[in-house]
Design an enzyme around this catalytic site. Structure first.
Site, short mmCIF file in Angstrom:
data_model
loop_
_atom_site.label_atom_id
_atom_site.label_comp_id
_atom_site.label_asym_id
_atom_site.label_seq_id
_atom_site.Cartn_x
_atom_site.Cartn_y
_atom_site.Cartn_z
N HIS A 274 0.82 -1.21 0.00
CA HIS A 274 0.00 0.00 0.00
C HIS A 274 0.85 1.25 0.00
O HIS A 274 0.56 2.23 -0.65
CB HIS A 274 -0.92 -0.01 1.23
CG HIS A 274 -2.23 -0.64 0.94
ND1 HIS A 274 -2.92 -1.39 1.85
CD2 HIS A 274 -2.98 -0.65 -0.19
CE1 HIS A 274 -4.04 -1.82 1.31
NE2 HIS A 274 -4.09 -1.40 0.07
N ARG A 381 -7.44 -7.12 -14.54
CA ARG A 381 -7.13 -8.53 -14.31
C ARG A 381 -7.76 -8.88 -12.97
O ARG A 381 -7.39 -8.29 -11.95
CB ARG A 381 -5.61 -8.74 -14.25
CG ARG A 381 -4.88 -8.39 -15.54
CD ARG A 381 -3.38 -8.56 -15.35
NE ARG A 381 -2.66 -8.60 -16.60
CZ ARG A 381 -1.84 -7.63 -17.03
NH1 ARG A 381 -1.70 -6.54 -16.31
NH2 ARG A 381 -1.20 -7.75 -18.17
N ARG A 417 -11.92 -8.43 -17.18
CA ARG A 417 -11.62 -9.74 -17.76
C ARG A 417 -11.98 -10.83 -16.77
O ARG A 417 -11.64 -10.73 -15.59
CB ARG A 417 -10.11 -9.81 -18.06
CG ARG A 417 -9.67 -11.16 -18.56
CD ARG A 417 -8.20 -11.19 -18.86
NE ARG A 417 -7.40 -11.28 -17.64
CZ ARG A 417 -6.07 -11.31 -17.63
NH1 ARG A 417 -5.40 -11.19 -18.77
NH2 ARG A 417 -5.41 -11.40 -16.50
N GLU A 516 -5.30 -13.64 -27.81
CA GLU A 516 -3.94 -13.89 -27.32
C GLU A 516 -3.43 -15.28 -27.67
O GLU A 516 -2.37 -15.71 -27.21
CB GLU A 516 -3.87 -13.65 -25.80
CG GLU A 516 -4.91 -14.41 -24.99
CD GLU A 516 -4.89 -14.05 -23.51
OE1 GLU A 516 -3.90 -13.51 -23.01
OE2 GLU A 516 -5.91 -14.33 -22.84
N ASN A 539 1.10 -10.03 -24.78
CA ASN A 539 1.99 -10.73 -23.84
C ASN A 539 1.93 -12.24 -24.08
O ASN A 539 2.95 -12.91 -24.24
CB ASN A 539 1.59 -10.45 -22.39
CG ASN A 539 1.64 -8.99 -22.06
OD1 ASN A 539 2.26 -8.22 -22.79
ND2 ASN A 539 0.99 -8.58 -21.00
N ASP A 540 0.69 -12.76 -24.12
CA ASP A 540 0.54 -14.19 -24.38
C ASP A 540 0.66 -14.51 -25.86
O ASP A 540 1.17 -15.57 -26.23
CB ASP A 540 -0.79 -14.70 -23.82
CG ASP A 540 -0.66 -15.08 -22.36
OD1 ASP A 540 0.36 -15.72 -22.01
OD2 ASP A 540 -1.53 -14.72 -21.56
N ARG A 550 6.99 -17.02 -21.28
CA ARG A 550 7.21 -15.63 -20.85
C ARG A 550 7.74 -15.52 -19.42
O ARG A 550 8.20 -14.47 -19.00
CB ARG A 550 5.94 -14.79 -21.04
CG ARG A 550 4.77 -15.23 -20.22
CD ARG A 550 3.49 -14.54 -20.66
NE ARG A 550 3.15 -13.38 -19.86
CZ ARG A 550 1.93 -12.87 -19.74
NH1 ARG A 550 0.93 -13.40 -20.43
NH2 ARG A 550 1.69 -11.84 -18.99
N CYS A 587 -3.84 -4.49 -25.46
CA CYS A 587 -3.57 -4.30 -24.03
C CYS A 587 -2.32 -5.05 -23.55
O CYS A 587 -2.13 -5.22 -22.36
CB CYS A 587 -4.77 -4.71 -23.20
SG CYS A 587 -5.20 -6.44 -23.36
C1 PEP Z 1 -1.76 -10.55 -22.51
O1 PEP Z 1 -1.63 -11.76 -22.46
O2 PEP Z 1 -1.25 -9.83 -23.38
C2 PEP Z 1 -2.54 -9.84 -21.47
C3 PEP Z 1 -2.85 -8.59 -21.62
O3 PEP Z 1 -2.89 -10.49 -20.37
P1 PEP Z 1 -1.90 -11.06 -19.24
O4 PEP Z 1 -0.61 -10.30 -19.31
O5 PEP Z 1 -2.64 -10.85 -17.97
O6 PEP Z 1 -1.76 -12.50 -19.59
MG MG Z 2 -2.81 -13.11 -21.29
#
Ligand code: PEP
Ligand code: MG
Length: 675
Positions: A274, A381, A417, A516, A539-540, A550, A587
């Site tokens: 915090h 998330r 999500r 993703e 990201n995924d 990752r 995103c």
């Molecule tokens: C992604 O996979 O790009 C994403 C935005 O979600 P996370 O990073 O939570 O897997």
């Molecule tokens: Mg993801």
């Protein structure tokens, strides 16, 4: 003062039948102890006060004076310079400052074990404990009522502290211990806190784990109330200093006067404590998790604090100071340039409106996001409430969280999500055995479609909260059409049951897909006919497209956001969305990188969601871009063969057409997109 000089003072003191005391500011050292003298850490050229008590004091003082006048026999007057060292922690609030260290004593209150010998003593300690808790509540209430405007949005963190005080595991458990075990209040409280520590130890999620810091902070306050001692307050600090402490609580952050505190360093803490979250609002550099800052830094040490990199340079040499003074000027220019734009619209030079939103992982971040210029939450998330080991959260717990976020961010939208959790993190709640390959296993939407009750509970909570804000609902890890339709079917059945119960919700809530998985990219044209929006999760997507774990450091260097395959996939999804007339946003972390933003804009994306810290810089970048020109100039980007060629191409084009970007250091402070 260095050891040789201190040694000479001790030798001199040994000759006299008198006691010497040396004083610097409020601290006093014993002149017969070399360690005591060194602990004063007196820099060369600074005044100290000497006091001699005993026989032949005058003679002693004369000899002492001549030691100082002769510079302790040093032939050349070499300035004393303590050894330079560098320590590193987690930067949680950016900026660079140079200043003097100020140790704030946050050592734990001493607690002793005492057996209560009769009922009278038990009753007395029960009353003392209740009183100390009431006092703590009053203190918190007082802080809350005088909370400075800059951290006003975090007042609810103080409410959390009051709630912890009322919690059965803390309050009732301590009362019970006093009664049953017949031990004093302080000892009983310590035992309750230790018990909570054991429970939290199992929690893997950093955010939840960090709530233990809150328990520690508040119980420390009760212990001090029991002992009748007050902690040194940050509000009393004079001069301009860099605060060095083992730990700080949210109350400390409320009390900070930024006219006197240039920066903050703590031994413990993480990004999700915090204190760390709130400190972003202070606009001073803050580094946590330095582990040994309170050991490595002495009172009065000169420090360079780099809140951009997490580095602290202790006792820097003059050359380093000079180079940092340049860096401070440079960063200040950059910072004021990005701060000027953070609340302006993300509009390109030629007038196209781009939307910039924030990715968040827990409620408290929503406030920081809005203050940083986010035009909504592009990815909430929702995992953190599920990561406590004991059971799944109930509908009401989830509803309260979603309801708060809806109201906080409204009228701006929140893309919420549904649960995206890997089964290995929920092992204890499932009958299945550990998976060898959780990234490809029963996770995310696959888990939700199997564990319908868990899924429906979350959907009910989301729908119930949807009427208090502007929600969009997004399903993660969708790999094919049937799966998406199945998820929508579950959603419809939840809607029907809410209808039956007469519970209101937003019937028009847009339902979209987090793109993703490469298979979803391939059939984006088909999915687009059934979804209200797409958000590309790079990201995924990069992980699955390039087969790079990752989370695996061994292959981190191969994680390649500019890989031509990634560029092509993003392009394909944008085109599919355009054709069906649905919104497409992105995103993944790459959205926070100004260089990637150029590519993504050229591919036709107009909405981004990113980590909060990147928002001002990305807005600045967007406002310098002539969109039409970039689209024309970047046409060939989808046919480049390697990521190196992609990056070189962007830099070359940017240099030719957007020279201001380099002049204004937009790329200097970029953090290239990683997962
Ligand atoms: C992604 O996979 O790009 C994403 C935005 O979600 P996370 O990073 O939570 O897997
Ligand atoms: Mg993801």
């Amino acid at each position: 003062m260095h050891a040789r000089a201190a040694g000479q003072i001790v030798t001199l003191a040994g000759k006299y039948d008198a006691r010497l005391f040396l004083k610097k500011d409020t601290r006093e050292a014993d002149g017969s102890s070399i360690l005591s003298i060194l602990s004063l850490a007196v820099p060369n050229g600074e005044e100290i006060e000497a006091r001699i008590v005993g026989r032949k004091a005058k003679e002693f003082m004369d000899e002492l004076e001549s030691l100082f006048i002769n510079n302790f026999g040093e032939t050349e007057s070499r300035p004393y310079r303590p050894k330079k060292k560098v320590i590193k922690g987690f930067p949680v609030s950016p900026g660079i400052v140079i200043g003097k260290a100020y140790h704030l004593d946050r050592s734990k209150a001493q607690v002793f074990h005492r057996k209560l010998i009769n009922e009278e003593e038990v009753q007395r300690d029960l009353a003392r404990f209740r009183q100390a808790v009431d006092m703590a509540k009053e203190q918190i209430q007082k802080f809350k009522s005088s909370i400075p405007e800059r951290v006003e949005g975090y007042a609810f963190v103080l409410d959390t502290h009051s709630m912890i005080l009322d919690d059965v595991m803390l309050f009732d458990a301590t009362l019970k211990r006093i009664q049953k075990e017949k031990i004093n209040a302080g000892w009983a409280l310590e035992k309750s806190v230790k018990n909570i520590h054991v429970l939290f130890k199992e929690v893997e999620d950093d955010y939840i784990g960090r709530r233990m810091d809150d328990v520690d902070g508040i119980s420390e306050r009760v212990l001090r109330n029991l002992a009748g001692v007050e902690a040194e307050s940050l509000a009393d600090i004079q001069g301009e200093v860099i605060v060095v402490a083992h730990t700080l609580s949210p109350v400390d952050i409320v009390e900070i006067d930024v006219d006197h505190v240039l920066g903050i360093l703590t031994d413990v803490g993480g990004r999700t404590s915090h204190m760390a979250i709130m400190s972003e609002a202070l606009d001073i550099p803050v580094i946590v998790g330095l582990e040994r800052a309170t050991d490595a830094i002495l009172q009065g040490d000169i420090l360079i604090v780099d809140g951009n990199t997490g580095e602290v340079i202790v006792n820097p040499d003059p050359k380093t100071i000079l180079s940092y003074e340049d860096e401070i000027r440079r960063y200040a220019n950059y910072k004021s340039a990005i701060d000027r734009v953070k609340h302006l619209p993300a509009e390109t030079l030629d007038g196209h409106k781009i939307t910039v939103k924030a990715n968040i992982e827990f409620l408290e971040e929503a406030q920081v996001a809005i203050e940083s210029g986010a035009e909504g939450i592009g990815l909430y998330r929702t995992e953190y409430l599920y990561l406590l080991k004991r059971g799944f959260p109930d509908e009401q717990t989830l509803f309260q969280d979603y309801d708060q976020i809806a109201r906080m961010v409204a009228p701006n939208p929140v893309t919420i999500r549904t649960l995206d959790i890997a089964s290995d993190r929920m092992e204890s709640r499932m009958d299945g055995s550990r998976e060898d390959n959780p990234a490809l296993g029963l996770r995310s939407i696959r888990f939700c479609l199997k564990e319908r009750k868990v899924f429906k509970t979350q959907l009910r909570a989301i729908l119930r909260a949807s009427r208090y804000g502007n929600f969009r609902l997004m399903f993660p890890m969708i790999s094919g059409l049937e799966q998406f339709l199945e998820a929508k079917k579950v959603l419809r059945s939840v809607m029907r049951s809410l209808d039956k119960e007469g519970i209101e919700y937003d019937r028009e809530i847009p339902v979209g897909i987090l793109i993703e998985i490469p298979s979803a990219v391939s059939i984006a044209d088909i999915l687009a006919k059934h979804a209200d929006f797409f958000s590309i999760g790079t990201n995924d997507l990069i992980q699955y497209a390039l087969a790079i774990d990752r989370d695996n450091q061994q292959v981190a260097g191969l994680y390649d956001p500019f890989h031509p395959a990634v560029i092509k996939m993003v392009h394909q999804v944008v085109k599919a969305g355009e054709k069906e007339g649905i919104d497409v946003s992105l995103c993944g972390e790459i959205a926070g990188d100004p260089l990637s933003i150029l590519i993504l804009l050229s591919l036709g994306l107009e909405e981004f969601s990113m980590n909060i810290g990147a928002i001002p810089l990305v807005k600045k970048m967007i406002r310098m871009v002539p969109l039409q020109k970039v689209k024309e100039g970047f046409k060939d980007i989808i046919s480049l063969p390697t990521s190196k060629k992609v990056e070189d191409f962007v830099l070359k084009k940017a240099k030719a057409h957007l020279p201001d970007i380099f002049e204004e250091d937009v790329f200097r402070y970029r953090t290239p997109g990683t997962a």
